[in-house]
Design an enzyme around this catalytic site. Structure first.
Site, mmCIF file in Angstrom:
data_model
loop_
_atom_site.group_PDB
_atom_site.id
_atom_site.type_symbol
_atom_site.label_atom_id
_atom_site.label_comp_id
_atom_site.label_asym_id
_atom_site.label_seq_id
_atom_site.Cartn_x
_atom_site.Cartn_y
_atom_site.Cartn_z
ATOM 1 N N ASP A 169 -10.134 1.385 13.038
ATOM 2 C CA ASP A 169 -9.492 1.429 11.732
ATOM 3 C C ASP A 169 -9.997 2.637 10.987
ATOM 4 O O ASP A 169 -11.169 2.967 11.054
ATOM 5 C CB ASP A 169 -9.852 0.164 10.944
ATOM 6 C CG ASP A 169 -8.913 -0.971 11.295
ATOM 7 O OD1 ASP A 169 -7.736 -0.675 11.586
ATOM 8 O OD2 ASP A 169 -9.358 -2.136 11.295
ATOM 9 N N ALA B 190 -2.418 -4.049 -10.108
ATOM 10 C CA ALA B 190 -1.597 -3.711 -8.932
ATOM 11 C C ALA B 190 -0.124 -3.601 -9.326
ATOM 12 O O ALA B 190 0.646 -2.914 -8.679
ATOM 13 C CB ALA B 190 -1.771 -4.765 -7.856
ATOM 14 N N ARG C 31 0.099 -0.228 -11.633
ATOM 15 C CA ARG C 31 -0.458 0.880 -10.856
ATOM 16 C C ARG C 31 -0.891 2.041 -11.750
ATOM 17 O O ARG C 31 -0.749 3.205 -11.416
ATOM 18 C CB ARG C 31 0.545 1.356 -9.798
ATOM 19 C CG ARG C 31 0.877 0.234 -8.805
ATOM 20 C CD ARG C 31 1.538 0.743 -7.565
ATOM 21 N NE ARG C 31 2.850 1.288 -7.866
ATOM 22 C CZ ARG C 31 3.481 2.191 -7.124
ATOM 23 N NH1 ARG C 31 2.906 2.664 -6.048
ATOM 24 N NH2 ARG C 31 4.682 2.630 -7.471
ATOM 25 N N MET C 32 -1.326 1.684 -12.940
ATOM 26 C CA MET C 32 -1.792 2.697 -13.897
ATOM 27 C C MET C 32 -2.991 2.134 -14.642
ATOM 28 O O MET C 32 -3.152 0.932 -14.762
ATOM 29 C CB MET C 32 -0.701 2.979 -14.950
ATOM 30 C CG MET C 32 0.408 3.872 -14.476
ATOM 31 S SD MET C 32 1.375 4.410 -15.877
ATOM 32 C CE MET C 32 1.931 2.899 -16.595
ATOM 33 N N SER C 33 -3.788 3.031 -15.165
ATOM 34 C CA SER C 33 -4.798 2.608 -16.134
ATOM 35 C C SER C 33 -4.806 3.655 -17.240
ATOM 36 O O SER C 33 -4.230 4.737 -17.078
ATOM 37 C CB SER C 33 -6.172 2.518 -15.469
ATOM 38 O OG SER C 33 -6.611 3.813 -15.099
ATOM 39 N N LYS D 211 -3.236 7.327 -16.279
ATOM 40 C CA LYS D 211 -3.471 7.920 -14.964
ATOM 41 C C LYS D 211 -3.048 6.889 -13.934
ATOM 42 O O LYS D 211 -3.253 5.693 -14.129
ATOM 43 C CB LYS D 211 -4.956 8.241 -14.812
ATOM 44 C CG LYS D 211 -5.454 8.506 -13.442
ATOM 45 C CD LYS D 211 -6.610 7.599 -13.020
ATOM 46 C CE LYS D 211 -6.141 6.240 -12.514
ATOM 47 N NZ LYS D 211 -7.202 5.274 -12.358
ATOM 48 N N ASP E 246 -5.145 -9.433 11.853
ATOM 49 C CA ASP E 246 -5.690 -8.728 13.015
ATOM 50 C C ASP E 246 -5.832 -9.659 14.217
ATOM 51 O O ASP E 246 -6.041 -9.197 15.338
ATOM 52 C CB ASP E 246 -7.102 -8.193 12.697
ATOM 53 C CG ASP E 246 -7.034 -6.943 11.841
ATOM 54 O OD1 ASP E 246 -6.016 -6.227 11.953
ATOM 55 O OD2 ASP E 246 -7.984 -6.691 11.097
#
Lengths: 707, 553
Positions: free
Chosen positions: A330, A403, A406-408, A419, A546
């Site tokens: 991975d 999530a 998708r910004m802060s 950003k 997995d």
């Protein structure tokens, strides 16, 4: 609660070649401790599993009878050393097992003494005291500093430092916390600080520690395929030498018969070669060295894995590890550091780097993800911007990273800074009436193309620039992959990144191939494709998705922190949860096979010298010309035969450390490895007994009855 | 020209001729066994035999076909011998006694050609041609078929079949052995060998004694005797007889015939597995062992007789004047390194160490280059054992040509390796343990022991040469040696075919940097070492009490 950043191993650990794996030095106390076990193993009911040593034992019994009927110092000396040969062989196995047993004893202690504080329910704080064996799957227990964790489970609340030395032998405590990939705890380990609530995941009596005890004790150790094959070869050689010795008897009788003037001796009389000498010859010829050490080598191989904190569920997997020709690794955590890190601030035209850095830092303060923190760190390192705490800025309204958005960012006295992911921030800019220029698009594409992740920084209505998040390849990985290539192992990097990004990192890390945008199905398909071509595949995994790939691969190493589905599917568990260890596992597998091959070669090569000792000793009386074969100039027939037998026994003891430690292994091409091992164990195997037998003869020729 | 120089030219020209033919002939055999088409003659044979030539066989079916064919062959050869007085061209010979007929039938079907009888005084022309010469062809073709089946095991991928025995048998006979035998016979006739159907001629020798000389189809039988590594001579003294081996030149040609197929088969092997260099490695192993053996035997024979014996002619004991010491020694090596067993001189009269070399050659299992087919499969078994030990030393479970050598493979290979040494040693011990059987020895002392050891080594390895000296046409030796021949031939063949089946079923592992390279000098050296050491360790006690004791006295 802030998530503490856990130290990901920032470079591939050097393979530990010495240290606790050792056993390199002959430890007389260890031998002494194992002696009772070695004597117990003389029981023919168990010994017959080792055909070579079983034959030696029969020979020892037979010569004992002969020595009783017709006692002589020589006969008794041979008898004693034949018995010692069997005992030494058993000792090798007992010492190998003993190391596991000691470990198992510690483990067992951890298991039985434990009391659990079981919570009435997941939400309640009330608890009752129960014995660890009574815990059921799904129970919640609370464990505080100083207490032993009563069973395997996942931390559902809290964070604690845990001493896992009981199972890993590593005294440095590890952090276990709820959520994330370090939530799994193992029963029998000790909490050193803080308090955690653990949900039990094991069934009673099937804890990890139970399985470990069974494994390290090796009580029901199954012979591995290659070990079985080697045993067959050794049995065949034993039969050949048995036939060669037994059929020699009529020839010897005939030779004695036609030389009537020759007096009977301890080696040869009218009935042919005496029983004691015949058995001595047989024992010297059959491959006792490897026969004695074979099972110890196997046990020690498993043990070496255990000492590197890897539990192999079967010896078969360890052998397969030596054969692996494709390694699936991975990207994240194995090849690169766990997280991407800010590596560059790229401002748009008209904005200074410092300005961008300040905005980037400001907008990332509320971003607790590792990426966010790396921006703050980078701004401090490169631009000297002191880290500000969210509390010290008044009137600030923080926008934490989620999530979904998708910004802060932060709203501060009318200034709005954001950003985040390019699409999200661009949309935010447009929503606030701005029009991102084409330049921003080019910057974003450029960073994506080079394998990085672009994060756009914007102030209300305008884009300031782009943060370049980079994957950081661990140090030393390229060298490791070069090593792998020399060993004939192909490395394939698995990543969810797009092909462009994946290629950039693959090139930087020096892997042979990569699988981009990998889904669990892709991974499984890749493994099947490799196996279709006859290759053996090794991989690591931790997630439930997995599991199919882990089950399909030939060597599937599950991380200890991983889900139980992954642990079930794999055939090894790495207690340290360090994916790089796959490389070491392959090396241990190879070392195991090399040790077997080297000692087999050594054992067979030894026979040449023994013939030169014993044949003239038996027959020089009837055919004086045969004394020319006595190239070692051994003192007398008796001392020659006894020296060969003594050497044969002592070489077992001398090689126990090598069998336990494994022969030296340096990754290199097959040809080079072979040359070296042939030189050391082939040529060495021919020469060593000439020297050894001569030295022993020099000593024992002074014993009574030797002339 | 000195003896040494002449001997060297003899050897070097042989090597040159073999090297020249290795590639084209090996490639030809590859095409013979790999082609899909049958010619008209072959189709006729298949119809006659009632076999479906286009169906492939699994290993058990292949083995059963081979065994059935061999059993029938034994019965036919036995029957013809026993009934020869009632058949044409008998020359008035009586039926062959039962134990000699059994021994001879087995001997020729197993490609051994051990002769417990004297050809010219026992066998009529029909027996020689229809029973013995036919077996000289087909027993050789059987050996080649088994070798090809094993090679297919390495070459094939996940296959349940290893070829068709009947096709391999017929093609080997019709396309390889017959054409060469035809040309070779003409060459031999031109070299002075006879080819006729005349009976016994009574002649008076120069000294006035009476001698009866049998004529017959000698050249045609001689050529296949050598080409098929059979060794059964038309005459009792075999290739020492001037009608079988007229000149030094025919001597060279006969050695060449002995070696040409065994030394070319590795090329066929390389082509079939798709890596000619693997074939070169195998031929190199064979070459190194063979050359060492030839040179040592020459050395012992030329050097073994000091000035005095040379002066009085004793160096020539057991050797033909027209061949001389060196060429006889080379013939002796060639015939024992392969499973031929033809002799142009008597090994019993060799120096102890020279005689030991011929023994040791056979004890190697006749792998350098060995009998037609048998040499290749024997050598591949040794390569498998070498790979098993060496493969471990490179840190992988062993594989050869991409095929894993696991428990089943090593079991079959080990059993293969066990069979002949066990037969040799048990046979020798049984004979030496009985005063009655010891009475058959011509010499006493270690040399007598060597005679017995040689007989069992020769029979078990399907060589067929005799040390001489030992009286073997007794029922006990006929039966015991016959059993050694049967088991020494068919047990290994069954094991080889089983191994072929097990290998063919595997999917090959691709080669990588971690794979043990099996085409380099390193590997060649290792196979040579394993071969010699394993054999030396097995037989050293017996050799010590025979030739070594004699040689060091």
């Amino acid at each position: 609660m802030p998530t503490p950043v856990l130290e990901a191993p920032d470079r591939a650990p050097e393979p530990k070649k010495s240290g606790p794996v050792g056993g390199g030095l002959l430890d007389p106390r260890q031998m002494l401790r194992s002696l009772p076990d070695a004597l117990k193993k003389l029981n023919p009911v168990t010994l017959w599993r080792n055909p070579v040593m079983f034959i030696v034992e029969i020979g020892a019994v037979f010569t004992t009878v002969l020595a009783v009927l017709d006692p002589s110092f020589f006969a008794w000396a041979i008898v004693i050393w034949l018995w010692l040969t069997v005992v030494f062989a058993n000792l090798a196995e007992a010492v190998a097992e003993g190391r596991g047993k000691a470990q198992a004893a510690t483990l067992r202690k951890a298991k039985t003494d434990t009391q659990a504080r079981r919570l009435k329910s997941s939400t309640s704080t009330e608890w009752e005291a129960v014995g660890a064996p009574e815990l059921q799957q799904g129970d919640y227990v609370v464990v505080e500093a100083g207490e032993i964790i009563p069973g395997d489970g996942d931390v559902v609340e809290g964070i604690a430092s845990v001493d896992e030395s009981a199972i890993t032998g590593e005294s440095a405590p590890v952090i276990r916390e709820s959520g994330g990939d370090r939530s799994a705890v193992t029963g029998g380990t000790k909490v050193l600080s803080d308090k955690i609530i653990v949900q039990i995941t094991q069934k009673p009596g099937e804890s990890f520690i139970d399985r470990m005890i069974a494994l390290v004790e090796g009580a029901n150790r199954q012979k591995t395929p290659n070990e079985i094959a080697l045993n067959i070869l050794l049995a065949a050689l034993t039969v050949i030498f048995l036939v060669a010795t037994v059929t020699m008897q009529p020839l010897a009788i005939y030779s004695k018969l036609i030389n009537p003037g020759v007096a009977d001796s301890l080696a040869l009389d009218a009935n042919g070669v005496t029983g004691v000498v015949l058995v001595s010859l047989l024992v010297c010829l059959i491959p006792t060295t490897i026969g004695a050490l074979l099972s110890a080598i196997g046990i020690a191989g498993m043990d070496r894995l255990v000492q590197r904190n890897v539990l192999a569920m079967s010896g078969r997997a360890v052998e397969a590890a030596g054969d692996v020709s494709t390694l699936l690794l991975d990207k994240t955590g194995t090849i690169t550091l766990g997280n991407r890190q800010a590596g560059e601030f790229v401002p748009v035209a008209g904005v200074s780097e410092a300005e961008l850095a300040e905005a980037a830092q400001l907008s990332s303060l509320a971003d607790e993800t590792p990426e966010g923190r790396s921006i703050v760190v980078f701004a401090k390192q490169q631009y000297g911007l002191r880290e500000r705490q969210p509390g010290e800025l008044a009137h600030a309204e923080w926008v934490p990273f989620t999530a979904q958005t998708r910004m802060s960012g932060v709203d501060l006295d009318g200034r709005e800074v954001r950003k985040g992911a390019a699409t999200a921030v661009m949309k935010w800019v447009r929503d606030h009436g701005g029009h991102p220029t084409e330049e921003v698009g080019h910057l974003v594409d450029g960073i994506s193309g080079s394998g990085g992740t672009p994060l756009v920084v914007a102030e209300k209505g305008r884009v300031l620039g782009v943060i370049h998040l980079k994957d950081v390849v661990k140090q030393g990985m390229r060298e490791r992959f070069d090593e792998m290539r020399r060993m004939g192992i192909r490395t394939v990097m698995i990543t969810g990144d797009n092909p462009l990004t994946a290629k950039a990192i693959a090139d930087e890390a020096g892997v042979d191939d990569f699988l981009a945008e990998a889904t669990p199905e892709d991974k499984l398909a890749l493994i099947k494709k490799e196996q279709e071509g006859g290759r053996l595949v090794a991989m690591t995994g931790d997630g439930t998705n997995d599991a199919p790939a882990l089950a399909q691969s030939d060597v599937g190493v599950a991380m200890n922190t991983g889900t139980s589905a992954a642990k079930e599917a794999g055939n090894m568990v790495d207690l340290d949860s360090n994916p790089t260890k796959l490389i070491e596992i392959v090396e241990i597998g190879k070392q195991l096979l090399i040790t077997r091959g080297a000692l087999t070669t050594f054992s067979i090569a030894n026979d040449i010298a023994k013939y030169f000792a014993i044949i003239p000793a038996m027959f020089a009386a009837v055919y004086p010309g045969l004394d020319a074969l006595n190239v070692m100039r051994l003192a007398s027939p008796q001392s020659a035969i006894l020296s060969a037998v003594v050497f044969n026994a002592l070489v077992i003891i001398a090689l126990i450390p090598l069998a336990l430690r494994g022969v030296r292994y340096r990754p290199s091409s097959a040809s080079k490895l072979l040359s070296r091992n042939l030189y050391v164990y082939g040529l060495g195997g021919i020469v060593a007994p000439f020297v050894g037998i001569k030295l022993i003869d020099l000593l024992i020729q002074f014993l009574p009855g030797m002339s | 020209m000195s003896t040494t120089a002449a001997g060297l030219i003899f050897i070097v020209s042989l090597i040159a001729a073999l090297a020249l033919l290795h590639k084209p002939f090996g490639d030809y055999m590859y095409r013979v066994y790999s082609g899909a088409r049958h010619n008209r003659l072959e189709r006729g044979v298949y119809r006659l035999l009632g076999v479906r030539a286009d169906t492939e066989q699994s290993w058990p079916v292949y083995a059963r076909s081979l065994l059935a064919f061999s059993v029938i062959s034994i019965l036919v050869v036995y029957g013809i011998q026993r009934l020869q007085d009632k058949l044409p061209l008998s020359l008035g010979m009586k039926p062959v006694t039962d134990h000699i007929a059994w021994n001879t039938a087995i001997s020729f079907v197993t490609n051994t050609n051990w002769q417990a009888y004297s050809g010219e005084s026992t066998m009529g022309h029909l027996t020689q041609m229809a029973a013995l010469a036919v077996q000289n062809f087909v027993s050789a073709a059987v050996g080649m078929a088994v070798a090809i089946a094993l090679v297919r095991g390495f070459a094939r991928r996940k296959s349940g079949t290893i070829g068709n025995f009947w096709v391999d048998l017929v093609r080997g006979t019709i396309r390889i052995l017959l054409p060469i035998a035809f040309v070779g016979a003409l060459v031999l006739v031109s070299g002075g060998l006879i080819q006729n159907f005349s009976g016994v001629h009574e002649v008076t020798t120069l000294t006035g004694g009476a001698q009866s000389i049998t004529g017959g189809p000698v050249a045609s039988q001689e050529v296949i005797k050598e080409l098929g590594t059979n060794g059964g001579g038309f005459y009792n003294v075999n290739s020492a007889h001037p009608f079988e081996n007229a000149t030094s030149w025919t001597n060279w040609f006969e050695i060449f015939l002995i070696l040409v197929i065994p030394f070319s088969l590795p090329r066929t092997f390389g082509k079939m597995v798709g890596q000619v260099r693997q074939g070169y490695a195998i031929v190199a192993v064979m070459g190194v062992i063979a050359l060492t053996s030839v040179l040592l035997t020459n050395l012992f024979e030329l050097g073994g007789h000091a000035t005095v014996p040379q002066a009085v002619g004793a160096a020539m004991e057991g050797k033909e004047v027209r061949f001389g010491v060196a060429n006889s020694a080379t013939f002796a090596s060639a015939t024992t390194l392969t499973s031929t067993g033809a002799v142009d001189s008597f090994h019993d009269s060799y120096t102890p160490f020279g005689g030991m070399m011929t023994l040791f050659n056979m004890m190697l299992g006749e792998v350098a280059p060995g009998g037609v087919g048998a040499g290749l499969y024997g050598m591949l078994i040794l390569a498998v054992i070498t790979v098993f030990v060496a493969g471990l030393m490179v840190g992988r479970t062993p594989e050869y040509l991409g095929k894993k050598i696991g428990a089943r493979e090593i079991k079959l290979a080990s059993l293969y390796f066990l069979v002949t040494p066990a037969l040799v040693l048990i046979g020798t011990a049984s004979a030496m343990g009985s005063a009655e059987q010891r009475a058959g020895m011509l010499n006493s002392g270690p040399h007598g022991l060597s005679e017995v050891l040689y007989a069992f080594t020769s029979a078990s390895n399907n060589n067929g040469s005799a040390f001489g000296g030992l009286t073997v046409n007794t029922p006990w030796y006929d039966v015991a040696l016959g059993l050694c021949m049967v088991f020494g031939r068919f047990l290994p063949i069954i094991l080889v075919l089983a191994l072929a089946g097990s290998l063919a079923a595997q999917a090959p592992v691709p080669e990588g940097a971690g794979t043990l390279p099996t085409h380099r000098p390193q590997f060649v050296g290792m196979v040579v070492g394993v071969t010699i050491i394993l054999v030396a360790l097995t037989f050293l006690p017996a050799l010590a009490l025979g030739p070594i004791a004699e040689g060091l006295s």
